[in-house]
Write a protein that holds these residues in place. Structure first.
Motif, PDB file in Angstrom:
ATOM      1  N   ARG A 176      49.772  -7.470 -12.530  1.00 17.02           N
ATOM      2  CA  ARG A 176      48.447  -6.920 -12.211  1.00 17.02           C
ATOM      3  C   ARG A 176      47.349  -7.694 -12.932  1.00 17.02           C
ATOM      4  NH1 ARG A 176      51.357  -2.081 -12.773  1.00 17.02           N
ATOM      5  NH2 ARG A 176      50.493  -1.743 -14.841  1.00 17.02           N
ATOM      6  N   MET A 177      47.594  -8.084 -14.181  1.00 16.72           N
ATOM      7  CA  MET A 177      46.602  -8.855 -14.931  1.00 16.72           C
ATOM      8  C   MET A 177      46.380 -10.221 -14.287  1.00 16.72           C
ATOM      9  SD  MET A 177      47.459  -7.863 -18.904  1.00 16.72           S
ATOM     10  CE  MET A 177      46.539  -9.241 -19.522  1.00 16.72           C
ATOM     11  N   ALA A 178      47.442 -10.882 -13.858  1.00 20.23           N
ATOM     12  CA  ALA A 178      47.312 -12.194 -13.212  1.00 20.23           C
ATOM     13  C   ALA A 178      46.531 -12.067 -11.907  1.00 20.23           C
ATOM     14  CB  ALA A 178      48.694 -12.797 -12.963  1.00 20.23           C
ATOM     15  N   ALA A 179      46.808 -11.008 -11.148  1.00 19.23           N
ATOM     16  CA  ALA A 179      46.076 -10.791  -9.892  1.00 19.23           C
ATOM     17  C   ALA A 179      44.598 -10.533 -10.171  1.00 19.23           C
ATOM     18  CB  ALA A 179      46.684  -9.631  -9.120  1.00 19.23           C
ATOM     19  N   ALA A 180      44.312  -9.747 -11.201  1.00 20.57           N
ATOM     20  CA  ALA A 180      42.920  -9.461 -11.556  1.00 20.57           C
ATOM     21  C   ALA A 180      42.200 -10.729 -12.016  1.00 20.57           C
ATOM     22  CB  ALA A 180      42.861  -8.389 -12.649  1.00 20.57           C
ATOM     23  N   GLU A 181      42.879 -11.567 -12.798  1.00 24.71           N
ATOM     24  CA  GLU A 181      42.281 -12.823 -13.250  1.00 24.71           C
ATOM     25  C   GLU A 181      42.013 -13.751 -12.071  1.00 24.71           C
ATOM     26  OE1 GLU A 181      44.974 -14.289 -16.215  1.00 24.71           O
ATOM     27  OE2 GLU A 181      44.311 -12.820 -17.700  1.00 24.71           O
ATOM     28  N   ALA A 182      42.941 -13.802 -11.115  1.00 19.85           N
ATOM     29  CA  ALA A 182      42.742 -14.646  -9.928  1.00 19.85           C
ATOM     30  C   ALA A 182      41.560 -14.141  -9.103  1.00 19.85           C
ATOM     31  CB  ALA A 182      44.013 -14.670  -9.086  1.00 19.85           C
ATOM     32  N   MET A 183      41.446 -12.824  -8.966  1.00 21.00           N
ATOM     33  CA  MET A 183      40.338 -12.252  -8.210  1.00 21.00           C
ATOM     34  C   MET A 183      39.007 -12.531  -8.909  1.00 21.00           C
ATOM     35  SD  MET A 183      39.592  -8.338  -7.026  1.00 21.00           S
ATOM     36  CE  MET A 183      40.931  -8.298  -5.857  1.00 21.00           C
ATOM     37  N   ALA A 184      38.993 -12.410 -10.236  1.00 22.02           N
ATOM     38  CA  ALA A 184      37.767 -12.678 -10.993  1.00 22.02           C
ATOM     39  C   ALA A 184      37.358 -14.139 -10.849  1.00 22.02           C
ATOM     40  CB  ALA A 184      37.969 -12.314 -12.461  1.00 22.02           C
ATOM     41  N   ALA A 185      38.316 -15.055 -10.864  1.00 18.18           N
ATOM     42  CA  ALA A 185      38.010 -16.479 -10.702  1.00 18.18           C
ATOM     43  C   ALA A 185      37.433 -16.735  -9.309  1.00 18.18           C
ATOM     44  CB  ALA A 185      39.264 -17.315 -10.923  1.00 18.18           C
ATOM     45  N   LYS A 186      38.014 -16.096  -8.312  1.00 21.98           N
ATOM     46  CA  LYS A 186      37.522 -16.260  -6.935  1.00 21.98           C
ATOM     47  C   LYS A 186      36.092 -15.726  -6.810  1.00 21.98           C
ATOM     48  CE  LYS A 186      38.965 -15.298  -2.211  1.00 21.98           C
ATOM     49  NZ  LYS A 186      39.966 -14.646  -1.366  1.00 21.98           N
ATOM     50  N   GLN A 187      35.806 -14.582  -7.453  1.00 24.24           N
ATOM     51  CA  GLN A 187      34.465 -14.009  -7.410  1.00 24.24           C
ATOM     52  C   GLN A 187      33.462 -14.886  -8.150  1.00 24.24           C
ATOM     53  OE1 GLN A 187      35.201 -10.026  -8.868  1.00 24.24           O
ATOM     54  NE2 GLN A 187      35.604  -9.239  -6.806  1.00 24.24           N
ATOM     55  N   ARG A 188      33.886 -15.495  -9.273  1.00 29.22           N
ATOM     56  CA  ARG A 188      33.002 -16.414 -10.007  1.00 29.22           C
ATOM     57  C   ARG A 188      32.642 -17.615  -9.136  1.00 29.22           C
ATOM     58  NH1 ARG A 188      36.293 -15.056 -14.368  1.00 29.22           N
ATOM     59  NH2 ARG A 188      37.596 -16.885 -14.074  1.00 29.22           N
ATOM     60  N   GLU A 189      33.647 -18.162  -8.432  1.00 30.79           N
ATOM     61  CA  GLU A 189      33.403 -19.296  -7.546  1.00 30.79           C
ATOM     62  C   GLU A 189      32.438 -18.915  -6.430  1.00 30.79           C
ATOM     63  OE1 GLU A 189      37.177 -20.756  -6.126  1.00 30.79           O
ATOM     64  OE2 GLU A 189      37.876 -21.169  -8.157  1.00 30.79           O
ATOM     65  N   ALA A 190      32.641 -17.743  -5.841  1.00 28.94           N
ATOM     66  CA  ALA A 190      31.765 -17.288  -4.749  1.00 28.94           C
ATOM     67  C   ALA A 190      30.336 -17.097  -5.261  1.00 28.94           C
ATOM     68  CB  ALA A 190      32.301 -15.992  -4.149  1.00 28.94           C
ATOM     69  N   TYR A 191      30.195 -16.531  -6.453  1.00 30.03           N
ATOM     70  CA  TYR A 191      28.875 -16.308  -7.028  1.00 30.03           C
ATOM     71  C   TYR A 191      28.192 -17.641  -7.345  1.00 30.03           C
ATOM     72  CZ  TYR A 191      25.155 -14.484  -9.987  1.00 30.03           C
ATOM     73  OH  TYR A 191      23.931 -14.181 -10.522  1.00 30.03           O
ATOM     74  N   ALA A 192      28.951 -18.592  -7.885  1.00 30.77           N
ATOM     75  CA  ALA A 192      28.396 -19.908  -8.197  1.00 30.77           C
ATOM     76  C   ALA A 192      27.940 -20.602  -6.910  1.00 30.77           C
ATOM     77  CB  ALA A 192      29.416 -20.766  -8.933  1.00 30.77           C
TER      78      ALA A 192
END
Length: 189
Positions: free
Chosen positions: A161-177
């Motif tokens: 679950r932590m790895a999935a959350a980290e992957a989702m956060a990275a994807k959201q950071r990329e989208a925001y950037a």
């Protein structure tokens, strides 16, 4: 999920295999301790450990290998030997595309006993209870290998679950950037 637990060491290397069931159910399938003579040359000791571990990996086909993470000790040569043994095991698993996870001794103790500072006797007692063994696993390296495997079984869902959350956060950071970059370009026109 089949987990191979490894308590790495040059003189005694504990190996275990457990299978996780539903909830916190865990069944011990095998346990052993690889012993190497302290007067043997280091490469030969590592080779002996590697040979047994490779046999275990090929025979038992675990889904994951859980290895105790080496931490600072007073005796540097002990730390080096433990790290080298753990490295040989991690490489053997990686060659077979088997995931490897490292757990600290305090993580293992906390998972199995509820106390990250538990002593070896407490860990052994809890392993005996958790696995419903008729006798305590000996030597301590065998109990530690079983504890590592159990720790991983119980921590794996959280780690996933932590790895999935980290992957989702990275994807959201990329989208925001990307959104900021588009806005900057649009404002510059």
């Amino acid at each position: 999920m089949r987990v191979m637990g490894v308590d790495p060491g040059l003189t005694r290397c504990g190996l275990s295999l457990v299978e996780a069931g539903r909830g916190r159910s865990v069944v011990a399938l095998d346990v052993d301790v690889v012993r190497t003579p302290s007067d043997a040359p280091l490469p030969m000791r590592l080779l002996a450990i590697s040979d047994v571990v490779e046999h275990w990996l090929d025979t038992h086909r675990p889904d994951v290998v859980a290895i105790e993470r080496v931490f600072a000790q007073h005796n540097v040569s002990t730390v080096m030997g433990t790290a080298q043994a753990g490295g040989v095991i991690a490489v053997a698993a990686a060659r077979r595309s088997i995931d490897v996870h490292f757990h600290t001794p305090s993580e293992v103790k906390a998972a199995v006993t509820g106390n990250g500072a538990a002593d070896k006797a407490q860990v052994t007692e809890m392993i005996t209870r958790i696995l419903a063994l008729q006798s305590k696993p000996t030597p301590a390296d065998a109990a530690d290998a079983l504890a590592l495997a159990i720790c991983h079984c119980w921590r794996a869902p959280m780690l996933s679950r932590m790895a999935a959350a980290e992957a989702m956060a990275a994807k959201q950071r990329e989208a925001y950037a990307a959104k900021l970059k588009r806005a900057k370009v649009k404002a510059g026109r």
